[in-house]
Design a protein around this motif. Sequence first.
Motif, mmCIF file in Angstrom:
data_model
loop_
_atom_site.group_PDB
_atom_site.id
_atom_site.type_symbol
_atom_site.label_atom_id
_atom_site.label_comp_id
_atom_site.label_asym_id
_atom_site.label_seq_id
_atom_site.Cartn_x
_atom_site.Cartn_y
_atom_site.Cartn_z
ATOM 1 N N GLU A 69 -51.925 -47.955 108.731
ATOM 2 C CA GLU A 69 -53.447 -48.361 109.139
ATOM 3 C C GLU A 69 -53.585 -49.853 109.282
ATOM 4 O O GLU A 69 -54.146 -50.539 108.577
ATOM 5 N N ALA A 166 -51.407 -43.215 109.184
ATOM 6 C CA ALA A 166 -52.902 -43.022 108.873
ATOM 7 C C ALA A 166 -52.991 -41.930 107.964
ATOM 8 O O ALA A 166 -52.175 -41.049 107.899
ATOM 9 N N SER A 168 -55.536 -38.744 106.525
ATOM 10 C CA SER A 168 -56.582 -38.155 107.081
ATOM 11 C C SER A 168 -58.044 -38.242 106.731
ATOM 12 O O SER A 168 -58.757 -37.694 107.302
ATOM 13 N N THR A 170 -59.197 -41.404 106.077
ATOM 14 C CA THR A 170 -59.411 -42.702 106.403
ATOM 15 C C THR A 170 -60.631 -42.945 107.200
ATOM 16 O O THR A 170 -61.198 -42.200 107.703
ATOM 17 N N ARG A 175 -58.132 -44.693 111.890
ATOM 18 C CA ARG A 175 -57.539 -43.803 112.576
ATOM 19 C C ARG A 175 -57.530 -44.336 114.066
ATOM 20 O O ARG A 175 -56.464 -44.152 114.715
ATOM 21 N N GLU A 179 -54.182 -44.906 116.302
ATOM 22 C CA GLU A 179 -53.788 -44.100 117.736
ATOM 23 C C GLU A 179 -53.798 -45.278 118.935
ATOM 24 O O GLU A 179 -53.074 -44.942 119.894
ATOM 25 N N VAL A 192 -49.925 -38.458 110.487
ATOM 26 C CA VAL A 192 -51.155 -38.469 109.568
ATOM 27 C C VAL A 192 -50.940 -37.770 108.419
ATOM 28 O O VAL A 192 -50.528 -36.665 108.263
ATOM 29 N N ASP A 197 -56.473 -42.243 102.353
ATOM 30 C CA ASP A 197 -57.391 -43.126 102.995
ATOM 31 C C ASP A 197 -56.748 -44.411 103.085
ATOM 32 O O ASP A 197 -55.531 -44.541 102.962
#
Length: 225
Positions: A69, A166, A168, A170, A175, A179, A192, A197
């Motif tokens: 992240e 990441a 799921s 967060t 996110r 990406e 993911v 988070d």
Amino acid sequence: IRPLRPGYGAGPGPSGHLTIGDHARACGALLRELGVERAYWVGHSSSCCMGLQLALDAPEMVAGLVLYEPAQPAGPLRDAMVPRFVGPAMAAARSGDVATAFDLFMSGMGSDDYRDLLRERLGEDGIAQAVRESGYFFAEEFPALREWSFTAAEGARVAAPTLAVAGSETRPWFRENVELLTSMVPGAELVVLPGLDHVGPLTHPAELGRMIARFVHAQAARVST
């Protein structure tokens, strides 16, 4: 190897403003001092940016990147959250109320029950240390993040195998960052993890450790063949 970056811990702070590149070079210098010619960089949030910068500045040193992240690159959702969380936190920090700044920032960036989590994982002394050291983050590191730029052109130059991760659960802007990063770096893999988070390294350290080990072993197997 867990470096204690300038500005954190009990030692004297930096004498001037440090950029993301400065932090990356400091970590590279530490590796050289330890005799490590090549290493995997495991980053979380702002330290992801430092790993990316080291991969650009000294690609021969970076065997691979595991980025949980990242705080950048910026997208529309990241920009939208600034007035909601970052602006009030920075205003509190500028007024000298670091404790309030820390609470506002962590509530927006992490999880709603972040304080219970920190108390469970770090204890009251750990919370106090985190609040105290966040003074450097608000005064110096966050501005350095805002100054740092990572575009598709830089992403195309990253040659190190990259795993972008990441959780799921967060916040949407993290996110989005993952990406975007995956789309910028050639061959980057997006993973993911369910139920995590932004504070996943605290809540699920063993799961993340296993994921990192699988990635490193897979890269080592590719090199050997």
